[in-house]
Design a protein around this motif. Structure first.
Motif, PDB file in Angstrom:
ATOM      1  N   GLY A   1      38.456  35.248  39.237  1.00  0.00           N
ATOM      2  CA  GLY A   1      39.399  35.902  40.141  1.00  0.00           C
ATOM      3  C   GLY A   1      40.544  34.974  40.515  1.00  0.00           C
ATOM      4  O   GLY A   1      41.721  35.359  40.518  1.00  0.00           O
ATOM      5  N   VAL A   2      40.202  33.729  40.812  1.00  0.00           N
ATOM      6  CA  VAL A   2      41.228  32.738  41.153  1.00  0.00           C
ATOM      7  C   VAL A   2      42.123  32.496  39.941  1.00  0.00           C
ATOM      8  O   VAL A   2      43.361  32.481  40.039  1.00  0.00           O
ATOM      9  CB  VAL A   2      40.571  31.410  41.618  1.00  0.00           C
ATOM     10  CG1 VAL A   2      41.601  30.293  41.715  1.00  0.00           C
ATOM     11  CG2 VAL A   2      39.880  31.611  42.956  1.00  0.00           C
ATOM     12  N   ALA A   3      41.486  32.348  38.768  1.00  0.00           N
ATOM     13  CA  ALA A   3      42.259  32.037  37.549  1.00  0.00           C
ATOM     14  C   ALA A   3      43.255  33.158  37.244  1.00  0.00           C
ATOM     15  O   ALA A   3      44.423  32.890  36.952  1.00  0.00           O
ATOM     16  CB  ALA A   3      41.308  31.831  36.366  1.00  0.00           C
ATOM     17  N   VAL A   4      42.819  34.406  37.333  1.00  0.00           N
ATOM     18  CA  VAL A   4      43.715  35.504  36.969  1.00  0.00           C
ATOM     19  C   VAL A   4      44.870  35.605  37.968  1.00  0.00           C
ATOM     20  O   VAL A   4      46.024  35.834  37.580  1.00  0.00           O
ATOM     21  CB  VAL A   4      42.930  36.836  36.800  1.00  0.00           C
ATOM     22  CG1 VAL A   4      42.734  37.567  38.098  1.00  0.00           C
ATOM     23  CG2 VAL A   4      43.604  37.748  35.793  1.00  0.00           C
ATOM     24  N   ALA A   5      44.587  35.394  39.249  1.00  0.00           N
ATOM     25  CA  ALA A   5      45.658  35.445  40.255  1.00  0.00           C
ATOM     26  C   ALA A   5      46.681  34.343  39.976  1.00  0.00           C
ATOM     27  O   ALA A   5      47.899  34.566  40.055  1.00  0.00           O
ATOM     28  CB  ALA A   5      45.072  35.283  41.661  1.00  0.00           C
ATOM     29  N   GLU A   6      46.196  33.155  39.648  1.00  0.00           N
ATOM     30  CA  GLU A   6      47.113  32.036  39.382  1.00  0.00           C
ATOM     31  C   GLU A   6      47.924  32.289  38.116  1.00  0.00           C
ATOM     32  O   GLU A   6      49.122  31.987  38.061  1.00  0.00           O
ATOM     33  CB  GLU A   6      46.321  30.720  39.323  1.00  0.00           C
ATOM     34  CG  GLU A   6      45.762  30.376  40.715  1.00  0.00           C
ATOM     35  CD  GLU A   6      44.965  29.076  40.776  1.00  0.00           C
ATOM     36  OE1 GLU A   6      44.642  28.518  39.712  1.00  0.00           O
ATOM     37  OE2 GLU A   6      44.665  28.645  41.910  1.00  0.00           O
ATOM     38  N   LEU A   7      47.300  32.864  37.109  1.00  0.00           N
ATOM     39  CA  LEU A   7      48.036  33.192  35.880  1.00  0.00           C
ATOM     40  C   LEU A   7      49.138  34.214  36.185  1.00  0.00           C
ATOM     41  O   LEU A   7      50.268  34.082  35.713  1.00  0.00           O
ATOM     42  CB  LEU A   7      47.075  33.737  34.810  1.00  0.00           C
ATOM     43  CG  LEU A   7      46.155  32.688  34.168  1.00  0.00           C
ATOM     44  CD1 LEU A   7      45.015  33.352  33.406  1.00  0.00           C
ATOM     45  CD2 LEU A   7      46.952  31.778  33.234  1.00  0.00           C
ATOM     46  N   LEU A   8      48.810  35.219  37.011  1.00  0.00           N
ATOM     47  CA  LEU A   8      49.808  36.240  37.347  1.00  0.00           C
ATOM     48  C   LEU A   8      50.972  35.634  38.138  1.00  0.00           C
ATOM     49  O   LEU A   8      52.102  36.115  38.043  1.00  0.00           O
ATOM     50  CB  LEU A   8      49.171  37.380  38.163  1.00  0.00           C
ATOM     51  CG  LEU A   8      48.236  38.303  37.373  1.00  0.00           C
ATOM     52  CD1 LEU A   8      47.557  39.291  38.306  1.00  0.00           C
ATOM     53  CD2 LEU A   8      49.007  39.036  36.277  1.00  0.00           C
ATOM     54  N   ALA A   9      50.687  34.584  38.892  1.00  0.00           N
ATOM     55  CA  ALA A   9      51.740  33.946  39.683  1.00  0.00           C
ATOM     56  C   ALA A   9      52.459  32.864  38.875  1.00  0.00           C
ATOM     57  O   ALA A   9      53.211  32.066  39.433  1.00  0.00           O
ATOM     58  CB  ALA A   9      51.136  33.347  40.955  1.00  0.00           C
ATOM     59  N   GLY A  10      52.179  32.793  37.583  1.00  0.00           N
ATOM     60  CA  GLY A  10      52.887  31.845  36.727  1.00  0.00           C
ATOM     61  C   GLY A  10      52.263  30.463  36.690  1.00  0.00           C
ATOM     62  O   GLY A  10      52.850  29.519  36.162  1.00  0.00           O
ATOM     63  N   GLN A  11      51.070  30.338  37.292  1.00  0.00           N
ATOM     64  CA  GLN A  11      50.384  29.038  37.240  1.00  0.00           C
ATOM     65  C   GLN A  11      49.412  29.019  36.058  1.00  0.00           C
ATOM     66  O   GLN A  11      49.281  30.009  35.339  1.00  0.00           O
ATOM     67  CB  GLN A  11      49.650  28.797  38.560  1.00  0.00           C
ATOM     68  CG  GLN A  11      50.579  28.762  39.754  1.00  0.00           C
ATOM     69  CD  GLN A  11      49.862  28.337  41.027  1.00  0.00           C
ATOM     70  OE1 GLN A  11      48.645  28.247  41.063  1.00  0.00           O
ATOM     71  NE2 GLN A  11      50.631  28.095  42.082  1.00  0.00           N
ATOM     72  N   SER A  12      48.699  27.880  35.901  1.00  0.00           N
ATOM     73  CA  SER A  12      47.825  27.804  34.724  1.00  0.00           C
ATOM     74  C   SER A  12      46.346  27.856  35.115  1.00  0.00           C
ATOM     75  O   SER A  12      45.622  26.882  34.980  1.00  0.00           O
ATOM     76  CB  SER A  12      48.128  26.556  33.905  1.00  0.00           C
ATOM     77  OG  SER A  12      48.611  25.537  34.732  1.00  0.00           O
ATOM     78  N   GLY A  13      45.936  29.004  35.624  1.00  0.00           N
ATOM     79  CA  GLY A  13      44.530  29.171  36.018  1.00  0.00           C
ATOM     80  C   GLY A  13      43.614  29.126  34.810  1.00  0.00           C
ATOM     81  O   GLY A  13      43.980  29.577  33.733  1.00  0.00           O
ATOM     82  N   HIS A  14      42.435  28.555  34.997  1.00  0.00           N
ATOM     83  CA  HIS A  14      41.465  28.564  33.896  1.00  0.00           C
ATOM     84  C   HIS A  14      40.055  28.435  34.466  1.00  0.00           C
ATOM     85  O   HIS A  14      39.867  28.056  35.628  1.00  0.00           O
ATOM     86  CB  HIS A  14      41.734  27.425  32.914  1.00  0.00           C
ATOM     87  CG  HIS A  14      41.114  26.129  33.339  1.00  0.00           C
ATOM     88  ND1 HIS A  14      41.546  25.433  34.442  1.00  0.00           N
ATOM     89  CD2 HIS A  14      40.073  25.429  32.836  1.00  0.00           C
ATOM     90  CE1 HIS A  14      40.800  24.350  34.598  1.00  0.00           C
ATOM     91  NE2 HIS A  14      39.899  24.328  33.647  1.00  0.00           N
ATOM     92  N   VAL A  15      39.070  28.762  33.630  1.00  0.00           N
ATOM     93  CA  VAL A  15      37.672  28.616  34.034  1.00  0.00           C
ATOM     94  C   VAL A  15      36.984  27.740  32.992  1.00  0.00           C
ATOM     95  O   VAL A  15      37.119  27.979  31.794  1.00  0.00           O
ATOM     96  CB  VAL A  15      36.968  29.996  34.097  1.00  0.00           C
ATOM     97  CG1 VAL A  15      35.484  29.830  34.430  1.00  0.00           C
ATOM     98  CG2 VAL A  15      37.644  30.908  35.111  1.00  0.00           C
ATOM     99  N   ASN A  16      36.254  26.731  33.465  1.00  0.00           N
ATOM    100  CA  ASN A  16      35.497  25.871  32.554  1.00  0.00           C
ATOM    101  C   ASN A  16      34.089  26.448  32.417  1.00  0.00           C
ATOM    102  O   ASN A  16      33.214  26.173  33.243  1.00  0.00           O
ATOM    103  CB  ASN A  16      35.458  24.441  33.104  1.00  0.00           C
ATOM    104  CG  ASN A  16      34.616  23.521  32.245  1.00  0.00           C
ATOM    105  OD1 ASN A  16      34.142  23.925  31.173  1.00  0.00           O
ATOM    106  ND2 ASN A  16      34.424  22.291  32.691  1.00  0.00           N
TER     107      ASN A  16
END
Ligand code: FAD
Ligand code: NAD
Length: 473
Positions: free
Chosen positions: A335-350
């Protein structure tokens, strides 16, 4: 019923307010996205808060206290008898759930997230139609992006009809108003062992019927062996490699028919209550995925790419509904990763460093690869193992069942897997998760100062044992 279009477009509409959805909504709002979250349950928090992680852990804690008070206090020099007030125990559990779900509503208000109570249907790649619970006018919400976070539901077992009275799912097993004399659990996975433990501690005779050769499939072999032995010692019975073929419930009991998985004579088993815990499956009913053309795999999981986007641009999915480990913290991180990706950041999950915990007592906790997986992959490793019998805090606590096992790369010493059976294993594992997240080695853990006397010293000793220099065993 006519639709009413909301002319305020959102940046993100999240369908599903479980740990995946509500965390995504909060992170998106933190990042300045105009966000709405739709959930039809009537309380936020999804499966986890309402009928999963939280109520089960509340009952595990209460039942553990009951068992310890009844069976172990005398050993500590505390005498007297205790009695069970099941209604009070269930009421406490309900209050914990209610307080936490209300807490998420508060967080939504704080972050200015619009919360809509109703069923969400994706009616276009940029629209969610929300039908309020109990009927009423449907509302069409428009958004730049839609996030599917609709979670999972209980997998049914053919021939065993769940009525949530005599034949229950995990949801019914969290609310039995009487302790059954006998409980048969179908499925020796996480739910079966956790909820089986709750009712065994409260007085039920529990038998776990498992289709495979062992309980806790997928876990490290030494962990499975230790837990099977420990749970048997606690009074849980197991019927392994056994297939349940049907159930007949009357008002007072259930008769299960079963047969050996590999052939042989059928038999019957009678129980007051049967718990079906054979897994969970993705939940997408009524979501309209077929209408907008969102692809699913053969088992009904929503297919996503590396950035959690489905084949329909602007429609994303996370959590149980996309498969992988069906765990609340995995859903949250997505959830955090997808929100950050939508905001132009580089969210990811390890995905290599996601812990799994079974909240029995002793607890079981694991991260990374098992010894069996390393062998199958042909990866050379060193192994360190430390028993809690050699840990001074565990002895002071009278909680010495279990061990810490660390598997490290034979060449680089990088931590590849950590497996713990023991007191508070679910908290102890976090040190190993952090070490793995930082690319740490067994030597890094071994050279880190650990407070004494502490259960975590067993983690340090196991790390020392990787290099053959354990001090306390
Ligand atoms: P969910 O939590 O399932 O949330 C999805 C939400 O979407 C639900 O509230 C549902 O009502 C809503 N929804 C679905 N469709 C629609 C729609 N069309 N419109 C509106 N709303 C919709 N995991 C752990 O990590 N630790 C544990 O200790 C643990 N214990 C568990 C114990 C039990 C008994 C169970 C059953 C599960 C447990 N889990 C645990 C698993 C955990 O609950 C799930 O992995 C987690 O809840 C998944 O989160 P999610 O957000 O993907 O989906
Ligand atoms: P599970 O996959 O953990 O276990 C299901 C078990 O049922 C397996 O051992 C499987 O071999 C067995 N099984 C399947 N079909 C069977 C059959 N016909 N007869 C007998 N046994 C059969 O699933 P679960 O325990 O239902 O839990 C569902 C999900 O919820 C899991 O993915 C788990 O991650 C999550 N959960 C997590 C926690 C936690 O993190 N502590 C707690 C509860 C649930």
């Amino acid at each position: 019923m006519s639709d009413e279009t909301n002319d305020l477009p959102y940046d993100l509409i999240v369908v599903g307010g479980g740990p995946g959805g509500y965390v995504a909504a909060i992170r998106a709002a933190q990042l300045g996205l105009r966000t709405a979250c739709v959930d039809k349950r009537g309380a936020l928090g999804g499966t986890c808060l309402n009928v999963g992680c939280i109520p089960s852990k509340a009952l595990l804690q209460s039942s553990h206290h009951y068992e310890v008070a009844g069976k172990e206090f005398a050993h500590h020099g505390i005498e007297g008898s205790v009695t069970l007030n099941l209604a009070a125990m269930l009421a406490r559990k309900d209050k914990v759930v209610a307080d936490l779900t209300k807490g998420i509503e508060f967080l939504f208000k704080k972050n200015k997230i619009d919360y809509l109570v109703g069923a969400g249907e994706i009616t276009a790649a940029d629209a969610v139609t929300v039908t309020p619970n109990g009927g009423g006018k449907a509302q069409v919400l428009k958004a730049e992006n839609i996030l599917i976070a609709t979670g999972s539901e209980v997998t049914p077992l053919p021939g065993v009809e769940i009525d949530e009275k005599r034949v229950v799912s995990s949801t019914g097993a969290l609310a039995l108003t009487q302790v059954p004399e006998s409980l048969v659990v179908i499925g020796g996975g996480v739910i079966g062992l956790e909820l089986g433990s709750v009712w065994r501690r409260l007085g039920a005779q529990v038998t776990v019927v498992e289709f495979l050769d062992n309980i806790l499939p997928g876990m490290d072999g030494e962990v499975v062996k230790q837990m099977t032995r420990t749970l048997k010692k606690q009074g849980m019975a197991f019927k392994l490699a056994t297939k349940v073929t049907g159930a007949k419930a009357t008002r007072t009991a259930v008769t299960l028919t079963m047969e050996p998985r590999d052939g042989g004579a059928a038999e019957t088993l009678k129980a007051d209550v049967v718990l079906v815990a054979v897994g969970r499956r993705p939940y997408t009913a009524g979501l309209g995925l077929d209408k907008v053309g969102v692809e699913m795999d053969g088992r009904g999981f929503v297919k996503v790419d590396h950035d959690f986007q489905t084949n329909v641009p602007g429609v994303f999915a996370i959590g149980d509904v996309i498969g992988g480990a069906m765990l609340a913290h995995k859903a949250e991180d997505e959830g955090v990763a997808v929100a950050e990706l939508l905001a132009g950041q580089s969210g990811h999950v390890n995905y290599d460093a996601i812990p799994g915990i079974v909240y029995t007592w002793p607890e079981v906790a694991a991260v990374g690869r098992t010894e069996e997986q390393l062998k199958a992959a042909g990866i050379a490793y060193n192994k360190g193992k430390h028993p809690f019998t050699a840990n001074s805090r565990a002895r002071a606590n009278a909680d010495t069942d279990g061990f810490v096992k660390i598997l490290a790369d034979a060449e680089t010493d990088a931590v590849l897997g950590v497996h713990i059976v023991g007191p508070a294993a679910g908290d102890l594992i976090q040190e190993a998760v952090l070490a793995m997240e930082f690319g740490g080695s067994a030597e890094d853990i071994a050279r880190t100062c650990h407070g004494h006397p502490g259960l975590a010293e067993a983690v340090k000793e196991a790390a020392l044992d990787v290099a053959g220099r354990m001090i306390h065993a």
